[in-house]
Design a protein around this motif. Structure first.
Motif, mmCIF file in Angstrom:
data_model
loop_
_atom_site.group_PDB
_atom_site.id
_atom_site.type_symbol
_atom_site.label_atom_id
_atom_site.label_comp_id
_atom_site.label_asym_id
_atom_site.label_seq_id
_atom_site.Cartn_x
_atom_site.Cartn_y
_atom_site.Cartn_z
ATOM 1 N N ARG A 55 -136.934 78.211 -49.384
ATOM 2 C CA ARG A 55 -138.319 77.360 -50.036
ATOM 3 C C ARG A 55 -139.139 77.497 -48.694
ATOM 4 O O ARG A 55 -138.868 77.708 -47.508
ATOM 5 C CB ARG A 55 -137.750 75.921 -50.189
ATOM 6 N N ASN A 92 -134.404 87.239 -47.903
ATOM 7 C CA ASN A 92 -133.365 87.174 -48.941
ATOM 8 C C ASN A 92 -131.899 87.126 -48.290
ATOM 9 O O ASN A 92 -131.660 87.753 -47.556
ATOM 10 C CB ASN A 92 -133.736 88.243 -49.889
ATOM 11 N N ARG A 93 -131.052 86.123 -49.040
ATOM 12 C CA ARG A 93 -129.696 85.849 -48.667
ATOM 13 C C ARG A 93 -128.695 86.355 -49.563
ATOM 14 O O ARG A 93 -127.672 86.131 -49.497
ATOM 15 C CB ARG A 93 -129.718 84.501 -48.089
ATOM 16 N N GLY A 121 -141.213 82.849 -52.666
ATOM 17 C CA GLY A 121 -140.456 81.846 -51.954
ATOM 18 C C GLY A 121 -139.689 80.988 -53.141
ATOM 19 O O GLY A 121 -140.034 81.116 -54.299
ATOM 20 N N GLY A 122 -138.600 80.222 -52.456
ATOM 21 C CA GLY A 122 -137.848 79.702 -53.420
ATOM 22 C C GLY A 122 -138.582 78.279 -53.753
ATOM 23 O O GLY A 122 -139.447 77.783 -53.013
ATOM 24 N N ASN A 124 -135.853 80.300 -58.161
ATOM 25 C CA ASN A 124 -137.158 81.132 -57.791
ATOM 26 C C ASN A 124 -137.948 80.919 -59.216
ATOM 27 O O ASN A 124 -138.813 81.765 -59.494
ATOM 28 C CB ASN A 124 -136.556 82.326 -58.205
ATOM 29 N N THR A 167 -139.005 90.375 -48.801
ATOM 30 C CA THR A 167 -137.538 90.276 -48.988
ATOM 31 C C THR A 167 -136.837 90.095 -47.897
ATOM 32 O O THR A 167 -135.609 90.093 -47.697
ATOM 33 C CB THR A 167 -137.071 91.692 -49.510
ATOM 34 N N ARG A 187 -129.599 81.102 -52.748
ATOM 35 C CA ARG A 187 -131.159 80.928 -53.185
ATOM 36 C C ARG A 187 -131.943 81.656 -52.140
ATOM 37 O O ARG A 187 -131.735 81.708 -50.955
ATOM 38 C CB ARG A 187 -131.360 79.375 -53.172
ATOM 39 N N LYS A 188 -133.225 81.885 -52.667
ATOM 40 C CA LYS A 188 -134.277 82.223 -51.778
ATOM 41 C C LYS A 188 -134.818 81.149 -50.996
ATOM 42 O O LYS A 188 -134.900 79.919 -51.635
ATOM 43 C CB LYS A 188 -135.498 82.930 -52.478
ATOM 44 N N TYR A 245 -141.902 81.754 -58.627
ATOM 45 C CA TYR A 245 -142.301 83.370 -58.416
ATOM 46 C C TYR A 245 -141.945 83.722 -59.895
ATOM 47 O O TYR A 245 -142.905 84.748 -60.215
ATOM 48 C CB TYR A 245 -141.260 83.908 -57.469
ATOM 49 N N ALA A 253 -137.930 81.998 -44.855
ATOM 50 C CA ALA A 253 -139.103 81.755 -45.724
ATOM 51 C C ALA A 253 -140.286 82.691 -45.279
ATOM 52 O O ALA A 253 -140.412 82.801 -43.996
ATOM 53 C CB ALA A 253 -139.482 80.358 -45.850
ATOM 54 N N TYR A 281 -136.235 95.677 -55.583
ATOM 55 C CA TYR A 281 -136.403 94.994 -54.412
ATOM 56 C C TYR A 281 -136.824 96.009 -53.320
ATOM 57 O O TYR A 281 -136.372 97.181 -53.438
ATOM 58 C CB TYR A 281 -135.074 94.560 -53.869
#
Length: 286
Positions: free
Chosen positions: A249, A188-189, A86-87, A144, A185, A246-247, A147, A255, A179
């Protein structure tokens, strides 16, 4: 083969479990989603048992380990695959709870899973301990930090454990996926080069363990790309990463859930140790 597998509910864990049972292994399936674990156990009646401890809870994991070894004997292979992602934003006070929980699951969870099996495996002078880290542990990435820190810590822990067990007959394997198409995943953006399907990642992982490779990168080309990026000046490398989305949060759209956190990020009470054999038949004694 006798295998203990944590994170058996996730995409990579499910793929590993399917391939292991297909090859006739007895498998202790460790996870939190009983329905998913039951579906796996049903494919190999009498060869699987289901356990639902918090992997960072030492007492619960000890109970699981003792029960499994009483049923099936000392494992040949222990795979610490449980992990969350997670972010993370240091400016947000509530994210400190996310950081703590991520370290508990991703880093402490591996050491907690291995601990009860090391002495019995050392006594039989054979076996493999596998920790699923990440290329995210090779270098910090913006947004990140939790993580990356947990996976970097896992890589160093496994390095230390490998040195400690040298000459014991046990092997220690550090898996660094890039990945993999899994629920972790899905939110993920950003661009995910070298994206692997879970079944192929599981196949490569088990193949690497069988070949006694200490470091297993999935796929290998993502390791080469990461090493090439690492040759860039840090300022340029950071600029490239900062340009990526960003991943999410914890709590944001996309998320992935982190077990043990309430919606407000406060850790929930640890579940009581739970041991459930849902495979209907007892695995044979060794």
């Amino acid at each position: 083969m006798n295998v203990v597998l944590s994170g058996a509910c996730g995409g990579l864990g499910q793929a590993l479990a399917r391939q292991l049972v297909a090859h006739g292994a007895q498998v202790a399936l460790v996870g939190l989603d009983v329905d998913r674990l039951q579906a796996l156990a049903d494919t190999a009646p009498g060869r699987c048992a289901i356990y639902t401890p918090d992997v960072a809870d030492g007492d619960a994991v000890q109970a699981m380990a003792h029960d499994w070894m009483a049923r099936a004997g000392t494992p040949d292979l222990v795979i610490a695959n449980a992990g969350v992602a997670g972010g993370y934003d240091t400016a947000q006070a509530e994210d400190l709870q996310v950081f703590r929980r991520m370290l508990e699951i991703n880093l402490l969870g591996a050491a907690t899973l291995f601990q009860p099996f090391v002495a019995p495996m050392r006594a039989q002078r054979k076996g493999a301990l596998v920790g699923v880290a990440s290329i995210a542990g090779w270098r910090g990435m913006p947004g990140n930090g939790a993580y990356c820190a947990s996976k970097a810590g896992l890589i160093r822990y496994l390095e230390s454990l490998r040195a400690e067990l040298r000459g014991s007959g046990l092997t220690v394997h550090t898996v660094s996926p890039g990945y993999i198409r899994t629920p972790l995943t899905a939110g993920n953006r950003f661009v995910m080069p070298g994206l692997l399907e879970a079944d192929e990642a599981a196949r490569q992982l088990l193949q690497g363990v069988a070949a006694r490779r200490a470091h297993i990168v999935l796929p290998r080309r993502i390791g080469w790309l990461s090493r090439a990026l690492a040759c860039l000046p840090a300022s340029l490398h950071d600029r490239i990463l900062l340009a990526q989305p960003r991943k999410p949060r914890a709590g944001e759209a996309g998320a992935t859930p982190i077990p043990g956190l309430s919606p407000g990020h406060a850790p929930a009470a640890s579940p009581a140790p739970s041991i459930s054999d849902l495979a209907h038949e007892r695995p044979p004694q060794r």
